[in-house]
Write an enzyme that holds these catalytic residues in place. Sequence first.
Site, PDB file in Angstrom:
ATOM      1  N   GLU A 277       0.788  -1.227   0.000  1.00 22.35           N
ATOM      2  CA  GLU A 277       0.000   0.000   0.000  1.00 22.35           C
ATOM      3  C   GLU A 277       0.822   1.280   0.000  1.00 22.35           C
ATOM      4  OE1 GLU A 277       0.064  -2.379   2.363  1.00 22.35           O
ATOM      5  OE2 GLU A 277       0.255  -1.510   4.359  1.00 22.35           O
ATOM      6  N   HIS A 301      -8.189  -3.947  -1.287  1.00 23.17           N
ATOM      7  CA  HIS A 301      -7.459  -4.016  -0.015  1.00 23.17           C
ATOM      8  C   HIS A 301      -6.440  -2.880   0.077  1.00 23.17           C
ATOM      9  CE1 HIS A 301      -5.562  -6.233   3.409  1.00 23.17           C
ATOM     10  NE2 HIS A 301      -4.482  -5.625   2.966  1.00 23.17           N
ATOM     11  N   GLU A 302      -5.652  -2.732  -0.977  1.00 21.35           N
ATOM     12  CA  GLU A 302      -4.597  -1.701  -0.915  1.00 21.35           C
ATOM     13  C   GLU A 302      -5.198  -0.297  -0.899  1.00 21.35           C
ATOM     14  OE1 GLU A 302      -2.315  -5.052  -0.848  1.00 21.35           O
ATOM     15  OE2 GLU A 302      -2.072  -3.042  -0.046  1.00 21.35           O
ATOM     16  N   HIS A 305      -6.176   0.561   2.562  1.00 24.61           N
ATOM     17  CA  HIS A 305      -5.030   0.961   3.386  1.00 24.61           C
ATOM     18  C   HIS A 305      -4.805   2.471   3.356  1.00 24.61           C
ATOM     19  CE1 HIS A 305      -3.064  -2.399   5.238  1.00 24.61           C
ATOM     20  NE2 HIS A 305      -2.961  -3.099   4.136  1.00 24.61           N
ATOM     21  N   GLU A 324      -4.060  -4.286   9.432  1.00 22.03           N
ATOM     22  CA  GLU A 324      -4.540  -5.303   8.488  1.00 22.03           C
ATOM     23  C   GLU A 324      -5.947  -5.798   8.761  1.00 22.03           C
ATOM     24  OE1 GLU A 324      -1.167  -4.894   6.132  1.00 22.03           O
ATOM     25  OE2 GLU A 324      -3.191  -5.627   5.804  1.00 22.03           O
ATOM     26  N   ASP A 381       9.097 -10.010   9.940  1.00 21.53           N
ATOM     27  CA  ASP A 381       8.951 -10.887   8.771  1.00 21.53           C
ATOM     28  C   ASP A 381       8.680 -12.326   9.192  1.00 21.53           C
ATOM     29  OD1 ASP A 381      11.478  -9.199   6.772  1.00 21.53           O
ATOM     30  OD2 ASP A 381       9.312  -8.942   6.828  1.00 21.53           O
ATOM     31  N   TYR A 389      -4.789 -10.286   9.828  1.00 25.78           N
ATOM     32  CA  TYR A 389      -5.781 -10.001   8.773  1.00 25.78           C
ATOM     33  C   TYR A 389      -7.132 -10.608   9.112  1.00 25.78           C
ATOM     34  CZ  TYR A 389      -1.740  -8.900   5.802  1.00 25.78           C
ATOM     35  OH  TYR A 389      -0.603  -8.345   5.276  1.00 25.78           O
TER      36      TYR A 389
HETATM   37  C1  LIG Z   1       2.260 -10.026  12.851  1.00 24.74           C
HETATM   38  C2  LIG Z   1       3.575  -9.600  12.399  1.00 24.74           C
HETATM   39  C3  LIG Z   1       3.744  -8.152  12.587  1.00 24.74           C
HETATM   40  C4  LIG Z   1       4.117  -7.372  11.624  1.00 24.74           C
HETATM   41  C5  LIG Z   1       4.451  -7.885  10.253  1.00 24.74           C
HETATM   42  C6  LIG Z   1       4.543  -6.718   9.319  1.00 24.74           C
HETATM   43  C7  LIG Z   1       5.083  -6.843   8.111  1.00 24.74           C
HETATM   44  C8  LIG Z   1       5.685  -8.125   7.667  1.00 24.74           C
HETATM   45  C9  LIG Z   1       6.454  -7.996   6.378  1.00 24.74           C
HETATM   46  O1  LIG Z   1       6.818  -9.285   5.965  1.00 24.74           O
HETATM   47  C10 LIG Z   1       5.684  -7.299   5.274  1.00 24.74           C
HETATM   48  C11 LIG Z   1       4.440  -7.672   4.912  1.00 24.74           C
HETATM   49  C12 LIG Z   1       3.823  -7.011   3.793  1.00 24.74           C
HETATM   50  C13 LIG Z   1       2.584  -7.409   3.353  1.00 24.74           C
HETATM   51  C14 LIG Z   1       2.037  -6.779   2.185  1.00 24.74           C
HETATM   52  C15 LIG Z   1       0.868  -7.146   1.656  1.00 24.74           C
HETATM   53  C16 LIG Z   1      -0.053  -8.125   2.329  1.00 24.74           C
HETATM   54  O2  LIG Z   1      -1.169  -7.408   2.798  1.00 24.74           O
HETATM   55  C17 LIG Z   1      -0.534  -9.249   1.394  1.00 24.74           C
HETATM   56  C18 LIG Z   1       0.088 -10.549   1.758  1.00 24.74           C
HETATM   57  C19 LIG Z   1      -0.590 -11.760   1.113  1.00 24.74           C
HETATM   58  C20 LIG Z   1      -0.572 -11.652  -0.418  1.00 24.74           C
HETATM   59  O3  LIG Z   1       0.494 -11.822  -1.023  1.00 24.74           O
HETATM   60  O4  LIG Z   1      -1.620 -11.388  -0.981  1.00 24.74           O
HETATM   61 ZN   LIG Z   2      -2.727  -5.127   3.923  1.00 29.84          ZN
END
Ligand SMILES: CC/C=C\C/C=C\C[C@@H](O)/C=C/C=C/C=C\[C@@H](O)CCCC(=O)O
Ligand SMILES: [Zn+2]
Length: 617
Positions: A277, A301-302, A305, A324, A381, A389
Site C-alpha cells: 500500500e 485491499h490496498e 489501506h 490489516e 517478517d 488479517y
Molecule cells: C504479525 C507480524 C507483525 C508485523 C508484520 C509486518 C510486516 C511483515 C512484512 O513481511 C511485510 C508484509 C507485507 C505485506 C504486504 C501485503 C499483504 O497485505 C498481502 C500478503 C498476502 C498476499 O500476497 O496477498
Molecule cells: Zn494489507
Amino acid sequence: MGKQALSPGDPTSFSRPELVAVTHIHLDLNVNFKETKLQGRADLTLNPRSQETTQLVLDSRDLSITSVKVQSTGQVLEYSLGTPIGTFGCSLTIQLPANVSEGQIISIEYETSSSASALQWLGAEQTVGKRHPYLFSQCQAIHARSMIPCQDTPSAKITYSAEITVPEELTVLMSALQDDSETQSSKAQPGTKVHRFRQPIPMPTYLIAIAVGHLESRQIGPRSRVWSEKELVDLAAFEFDETEMFLETAEALCGPYVWGQYDLLVLPSSFPFGGMENPCITFVTPTLLAGDKSLANVVAHEIAHSWTGNLVTNRTFEDFWLNEGWTVFVERKIKGRIQGEPARHFDAIGGLKELHETVERRGASDPLTCLVHDLRGVDPDDAFSTVPYEKGHTFLYYLEVQLGGAEAFEPFMKAYLDHFKFKSISTDDWRNFLYDYFPGKHNILNGIDWDSWLHKPGMPPHIPSYDTSLSDACTALADRWRKWQETPPKPFNPTDWASLSPEQHVEVLAQLLAGPALTPSKVEILGKTYNLSTTKNCEIRFRWIRIGLKARWEPAIAPALEFVTEQGRMKYVRPIYRDLYDWEEARPHAIATYKQNRASMMWVSAHTVAKDLHIQE
Ligand SMILES: CC/C=C\C/C=C\C[C@@H](O)/C=C/C=C/C=C\[C@@H](O)CCCC(=O)O
Ligand SMILES: [Zn+2]
C-alpha cells in the site's frame, strides 16, 4: 537475542523519537545499477522533544556512512554505529550540537549495501523486456533502515521529498507526488536525469518506496494510472479498470482520500506480496493479472489501506492487526457495496479457512496466533501471517454485529478514522475510542471477552455465522468430489465448473484442500474434468498444485517447482515449498530449486523460504 526490546517505544527499532523526532527527510540519491547501490545524502529535519537531548538515535542496516554534518553550518558531527543485532540492523547514534532547534537539518552522506534487504536489483535478463535493469523496494516492516538512516518505527511519521538520479531512459516512481520539474542532471553525470518527488502527508518510514525501470503507463481513472513494463501495461489497464469505483466506494465509507494520486505499479514477478500500500502508488504482483478481474480484491485491499494503516497507523507492529484487520474489514465492505452482502460474507468464509490453516500449522498455542503480538526479539517478517488479517477482520465483524450492525458501526468507523488521522495508535487507544463513541453501549462492550480476542492464541473465541448462499454451491460440489468412490461413470463434467464464478472455483478447491487428502487417481480426474493444469488464475493454480502435493500425486511436483520459480509471491511460494519439503520424495527437488532460485529472490522471500526448508543461511 531473547525477549529484548530494542527501545522503550518500539521493540523492533533502536530509534528514540520521543527524545528527538525526525519530521522530514529529503533524499538526494544516485541509483547506481552497476554497483547495485543507492549513493548520496539524506537530510533529516529535527524536532527536539526535550532540551536535555544531546543524541539523535536512528536505525541503520548495512549502510556505509561517509559523514554527518549540520546542513546550515557544515559542522561535522560525531557518530557511532552500534553492534548489529540479528536482522534488526544496528543503531546509528549522532552527537547533536548544543541547543538543537526545531527545524534544524542534519545531513548524512551514505550509501546502501549492494545487498540491502529493502531493495531488489534485477538485471535486464530478469525483466520481461530483457533490455533494461530494474530496481524496486519493499520496506515494510523494518527494511527502510537498509535504504535510509531513519527512525524506522511506525510510531513516528515523516513527510519526505526526493531528488533521484537515474539513467535518462528509465522512469522513477516513489510513494509520493511527482514534481513535474524533471531536469537534465549536471554535466557530472551525462546521460542521466533527476526526478523530483514530494510527500506532504506525514507517514511511517515503512511506506517509503521506490521503483526504477523502463516503464509505461495508461490512465485508468481521473486520479489513477497503471504502470508496468510495456509488455503488461494494456493487460494491467484492463484488469484494474475498476480502481476509481473502488476509490469512490472507499471514500463513501471512510472519508476523503487525502493522498491525491492513486497509481498502480505492476512489479516484476519476484515481488513478494500481492500488493503493498505505498501511498500514491500501490505496488502489485503480476500474479493478479488473471484476465478476468477476479483477483481485484487485492486492489480494494490496498486502496482501503489509504485510510486503515496509512492514515491511522499501528504504533508498533505489535498492533499490526489495526492496520490489516481493519483493512480486510474495509476491503470487504467495499465488496459488499459493489457486489452485495453475500459476496462480502463469501470472502469472509474463505478468509476463515486461511486463518484456520495458519492456526493449525503454527499450533493453537503459538503466541504469534494472538491478535496483539509480543515482538520483543522477533523479526516481524518471521511473525507475519494471516492472523492479524483474518482474526482482526473476524473481531471487527463480531463487534459490528454486537453493536447494532452497519448502521451503528459504519459511522463509528468513519469517526475513528477522522479522529486518529495522521496519527499512530495502539490497541488501547482504539478500544478507548470505541468506549467513548458508544457511551450507551458499555453493557455490551463490557460483555466482550477482550482478553481472549486480543491476547489468547488460536482461533477466535467466536466464529460468526456468515451468509453461505454463494459458498453453498461450492460446498455441494466439493462434497460430491470427496464422497465419490471413483466408480464409473464419473458423475462430473465441465458444466459443474462453468456454472460457478472464478472466486467460487477457488472456494471449491480451498474446501478440497482443507479436507483429507484425495487419492492420486481422483486428483487426476479432477484436473482433467476442469482443465486445472492450464488455468491462468494463480489463486486456482496455487490450490490445485497443493491438492496434488497433498495427494502425493507425482505429476504435481514439476508444476509446483515451475510455479515457485516463475514468481516469488510468498503467499504462494512458502506453502508450496513447505508441502514439497513434507513429501520426502519431493524434498531434494525443493531444496535444489530454492538454491537455484535464491539469487533472484527478494531478500524477505529467500530469508523466509530458507527457514521453511530448514536451510541455514
Ligand atoms: C504479525 C507480524 C507483525 C508485523 C508484520 C509486518 C510486516 C511483515 C512484512 O513481511 C511485510 C508484509 C507485507 C505485506 C504486504 C501485503 C499483504 O497485505 C498481502 C500478503 C498476502 C498476499 O500476497 O496477498
Ligand atoms: Zn494489507
